[in-house]
Design a protein around this motif. Structure first.
Motif: not given
Length: 384
Positions: A41-50
């Motif tokens: 149930x745990x996810x990771x972040x990513x680097x993004x400007x959207x």
């Protein structure tokens, strides 16, 4: 001043920046994903400007990636206390999608916390930022004191649009605070006033009793008002004057009587009119006395020894972007960091989002185009 690394302790006069993060390309060297959830149930972040931004590189932040997931990530910094000096926590957050339930807050963690197990049960010293779930839209500023967490008793608003907003919390050494959104003050006051950390200075006197002659009835019956003559002679029910004995009624059925109906002349039980009570003293309340359990705490602002920043969330709607975190003892340093990292977004992001929306709209097929394509296909099938 030249920044060598985001975690470098920087002294400028009496000001110190304990932590700052802009999430440049090597951000993963400073942040550790926890493994506090092992059930998938745990996810990771990513680097993004959207999807929209003013500067493609400068506006890169840490973005949540999956709906209905937990997140846990943290970064450590050299331990410090804010004894006798301000604590300034500032960061930006962009809720790029319409959030129906999700947090956008960060946590300032105590020295010595375990990054590998950092999660919802990990103690923290400050929890700060917006939280939205259904109709509940508010900003948390939760402070930990002697191992217990205290939520702000004054409700702080939050921003709910899809643009980047900057949240700033300042705790001053005189035990006051200030909360800002986009460099505009939202609230200020004392820690004692807006957090129930300490017992109240005054309490109701538990030994006080309401005097026997205390009058707390605001009105009383008018002694001059008299019941009109004949009031009680008016019956509540009367025989229905429009009723008639049925043609098939026989003497063996007994004496016929008309059914009873409400009397339109009946006025109910008589009561005298009420007038203001000249002896009325208002509601009685016990007098206040000094609370024997209250002890002043001049160092209420110093919550402990800080050692890291963490982002621990549950996200129904993902896509939130965290950026430009700074922890310092200087309001001026926080303002300078804001000018460097946020001012261009505040000025330019509304136009960037408008341009993105217009481009997305242009991609959608127009109704006329759809009809023309349908007619063309139909003609083609006839030819076959």
């Amino acid at each position: 001043m030249k920044w060598i690394a985001p975690l470098l302790l920087v002294a400028f006069a009496s000001a110190t920046v304990f932590f700052q993060e802009e999430f440049n390309a090597d951000w993963e060297s400073r942040w550790v994903n926890s493994n506090w959830k092992s059930d998938g149930t745990q996810a990771k972040f990513r680097r993004s400007a959207g999807n929209w931004y003013v500067d493609a590189e400068k506006d890169q932040g840490l973005q949540t990636t999956e709906d209905y997931r937990f997140y846990g990530i943290s970064s450590k910094f050299p331990a410090f206390t804010n004894q006798g000096k301000p604590l300034v926590v500032q960061y930006t957050v962009k809720m790029e999608r319409n959030v129906d339930c999700g947090g956008g807050y960060i946590k300032i963690l105590p020295d010595g916390f375990d990054q590998s197990t950092f999660g919802g049960e990990t103690p923290y010293l400050v929890m700060f930022g917006p939280d939205i779930c259904g109709s509940e839209k508010k900003t948390h500023l939760i402070l930990s004191y002697k191992g217990k967490n205290f939520l702000n008793t004054k409700r702080f608003r939050c921003e709910t649009d899809n643009l980047t907003h900057q949240y700033t919390a300042i705790i001053f050494p005189d035990n006051t605070y200030q909360f800002l959104i986009d460099n505009q003050e939202v609230s200020k006051g004392t820690l004692e006033e807006h957090w129930d950390i300490l017992p109240k200075k005054e309490i109701k006197d538990p030994s006080a009793k309401k005097p026997d002659d205390w009058v707390d009835e605001p009105t009383l019956p008018d002694p001059e008002d008299k019941k009109p003559e004949g009031w009680d002679d008016i019956p509540e029910l009367i025989p229905d004057p429009n009723a008639s004995k049925p043609e098939d009624w026989e003497e063996k059925d007994g004496e016929w009587k008309a059914p009873m109906i409400p009397n339109p002349e009946y006025k109910g039980e008589w009561r005298p009119k009420m007038i203001p009570n000249p002896s009325y003293k208002g509601p009685w309340t016990a007098p206040t006395i000094p609370n024997p359990e209250y002890v002043a705490e001049p160092n209420l602002h110093a919550l402990g020894t800080y050692g890291g920043v963490g982002i621990e969330l549950w996200q129904v709607t993902s896509g939130i972007i965290f950026d430009n975190i700074i922890v310092t003892d200087s309001v001026e340093e926080a303002k300078a960091f804001s000018e460097k990292t946020f001012a261009h977004r505040l000025a330019g992001e509304p136009d960037a989002k408008k341009a993105y929306d217009e481009a997305e709209e242009a991609k959608r097929p127009k109704p006329q185009e759809t009809e023309d394509e349908h007619d063309h296909d139909h003609e083609g099938r006839e030819d076959l």
